[in-house]
Design a protein around this motif. Structure first.
Motif, mmCIF file in Angstrom:
data_model
loop_
_atom_site.group_PDB
_atom_site.id
_atom_site.type_symbol
_atom_site.label_atom_id
_atom_site.label_comp_id
_atom_site.label_asym_id
_atom_site.label_seq_id
_atom_site.Cartn_x
_atom_site.Cartn_y
_atom_site.Cartn_z
ATOM 1 N N GLN A 197 51.413 52.696 -15.111
ATOM 2 C CA GLN A 197 51.137 52.016 -13.842
ATOM 3 C C GLN A 197 50.710 50.567 -14.079
ATOM 4 O O GLN A 197 51.169 49.659 -13.393
ATOM 5 N N ASN A 198 49.853 50.347 -15.047
ATOM 6 C CA ASN A 198 49.375 49.002 -15.340
ATOM 7 C C ASN A 198 50.512 48.099 -15.804
ATOM 8 O O ASN A 198 50.595 46.927 -15.408
ATOM 9 N N THR A 199 51.404 48.630 -16.615
ATOM 10 C CA THR A 199 52.557 47.856 -17.073
ATOM 11 C C THR A 199 53.428 47.434 -15.895
ATOM 12 O O THR A 199 53.862 46.277 -15.808
ATOM 13 N N GLU A 200 53.671 48.360 -14.976
ATOM 14 C CA GLU A 200 54.479 48.031 -13.804
ATOM 15 C C GLU A 200 53.797 46.988 -12.928
ATOM 16 O O GLU A 200 54.451 46.070 -12.412
ATOM 17 N N LEU A 201 52.488 47.093 -12.746
ATOM 18 C CA LEU A 201 51.773 46.118 -11.928
ATOM 19 C C LEU A 201 51.762 44.735 -12.571
ATOM 20 O O LEU A 201 51.877 43.721 -11.878
ATOM 21 N N VAL A 202 51.628 44.671 -13.880
ATOM 22 C CA VAL A 202 51.664 43.375 -14.578
ATOM 23 C C VAL A 202 53.059 42.768 -14.475
ATOM 24 O O VAL A 202 53.198 41.550 -14.278
ATOM 25 N N SER B 59 49.563 41.372 -4.943
ATOM 26 C CA SER B 59 48.874 42.386 -4.146
ATOM 27 C C SER B 59 47.898 43.217 -4.994
ATOM 28 O O SER B 59 46.893 43.687 -4.471
ATOM 29 N N ALA B 60 48.156 43.404 -6.264
ATOM 30 C CA ALA B 60 47.259 44.188 -7.110
ATOM 31 C C ALA B 60 46.275 43.308 -7.878
ATOM 32 O O ALA B 60 45.114 43.672 -8.040
ATOM 33 N N PHE B 61 46.739 42.179 -8.368
ATOM 34 C CA PHE B 61 45.901 41.277 -9.157
ATOM 35 C C PHE B 61 45.835 39.923 -8.469
ATOM 36 O O PHE B 61 46.786 39.502 -7.823
ATOM 37 N N PRO B 62 44.707 39.193 -8.639
ATOM 38 C CA PRO B 62 44.602 37.862 -8.029
ATOM 39 C C PRO B 62 45.539 36.855 -8.696
ATOM 40 O O PRO B 62 46.015 37.068 -9.815
ATOM 41 N N VAL C 2 38.511 38.317 -12.464
ATOM 42 C CA VAL C 2 38.452 39.761 -12.707
ATOM 43 C C VAL C 2 38.836 40.485 -11.412
ATOM 44 O O VAL C 2 38.221 40.261 -10.373
ATOM 45 N N PRO C 3 39.832 41.353 -11.467
ATOM 46 C CA PRO C 3 40.250 42.089 -10.256
ATOM 47 C C PRO C 3 39.320 43.278 -9.985
ATOM 48 O O PRO C 3 39.658 44.434 -10.260
ATOM 49 N N TRP C 4 38.131 42.998 -9.440
ATOM 50 C CA TRP C 4 37.116 44.034 -9.262
ATOM 51 C C TRP C 4 37.584 45.182 -8.389
ATOM 52 O O TRP C 4 37.223 46.340 -8.632
ATOM 53 N N SER C 5 38.367 44.884 -7.367
ATOM 54 C CA SER C 5 38.827 45.972 -6.506
ATOM 55 C C SER C 5 39.723 46.942 -7.287
ATOM 56 O O SER C 5 39.631 48.160 -7.109
ATOM 57 N N TYR C 6 40.560 46.406 -8.168
ATOM 58 C CA TYR C 6 41.427 47.249 -8.997
ATOM 59 C C TYR C 6 40.594 48.073 -9.974
ATOM 60 O O TYR C 6 40.835 49.270 -10.166
ATOM 61 N N VAL C 7 39.591 47.447 -10.563
ATOM 62 C CA VAL C 7 38.718 48.142 -11.510
ATOM 63 C C VAL C 7 37.976 49.277 -10.812
ATOM 64 O O VAL C 7 37.961 50.418 -11.294
ATOM 65 N N ILE D 6 39.037 56.836 -9.139
ATOM 66 C CA ILE D 6 40.086 57.845 -9.331
ATOM 67 C C ILE D 6 39.840 58.624 -10.621
ATOM 68 O O ILE D 6 39.969 59.854 -10.659
ATOM 69 N N TYR D 7 39.449 57.928 -11.677
ATOM 70 C CA TYR D 7 39.173 58.567 -12.965
ATOM 71 C C TYR D 7 38.006 59.549 -12.838
ATOM 72 O O TYR D 7 38.082 60.690 -13.297
ATOM 73 N N ALA D 8 36.940 59.120 -12.165
ATOM 74 C CA ALA D 8 35.779 59.988 -11.968
ATOM 75 C C ALA D 8 36.128 61.183 -11.084
ATOM 76 O O ALA D 8 35.677 62.309 -11.342
ATOM 77 N N ALA D 9 36.919 60.951 -10.049
ATOM 78 C CA ALA D 9 37.340 62.057 -9.186
ATOM 79 C C ALA D 9 38.146 63.085 -9.976
ATOM 80 O O ALA D 9 38.034 64.295 -9.747
ATOM 81 N N GLY D 10 38.956 62.619 -10.916
ATOM 82 C CA GLY D 10 39.719 63.536 -11.761
ATOM 83 C C GLY D 10 38.818 64.425 -12.598
ATOM 84 O O GLY D 10 39.046 65.635 -12.697
ATOM 85 N N PHE D 11 37.770 63.833 -13.176
ATOM 86 C CA PHE D 11 36.820 64.643 -13.944
ATOM 87 C C PHE D 11 36.102 65.633 -13.027
ATOM 88 O O PHE D 11 35.845 66.775 -13.413
#
Length: 102
Positions: free
Chosen positions: A38-43, A52-55, A61-66, A72-77
């Motif tokens: 996903q990150n590769t595609e967004l870059v 739309s994803a990065f400034p 620093v794209p805080w909203s993306y972070v 999402i990572y925490a929800a997965g755990f």
């Protein structure tokens, strides 16, 4: 993409994998692959002019993306943990002795 994979994979990993630690490691492996893709595609899109994803500023620093990805990572755990808890509860309930005399 990352959110969809998390929703589809995390709970079943917790439910079907006997060891919770192994389920966590499996979730980390799946999430790492999907996040990298996903990150590769967004870059690629960002370098083509889509901001739309990065400034626009590469130094910002794209805080909203972070924050979205950490959530999402925490929800997965949490879903892995929930799946394991549901499995444990069902196994305990099914393992109790049933009195057939009454």
């Amino acid at each position: 993409m990352e959110l969809i994979v998390t929703l589809v994979v995390a709970f079943p990993l917790g439910f079907f994998v006997r060891s919770r630690g192994t389920a966590y490691v499996a979730y980390i492996a799946v999430h790492s692959f999907v996040f990298s893709f996903q990150n590769t595609e967004l870059v690629r899109e960002w370098s083509g002019g889509d901001h739309s994803a990065f400034p626009k500023d590469p130094g910002a620093v794209p805080w909203s993306y972070v924050l979205a990805n950490v959530a999402i990572y925490a929800a997965g755990f949490g879903l892995v943990t929930l799946g394991h808890a549901v499995r444990t509860r069902l196994r305990r309930r099914n393992a109790e002795a049933v009195d057939l005399a009454h």
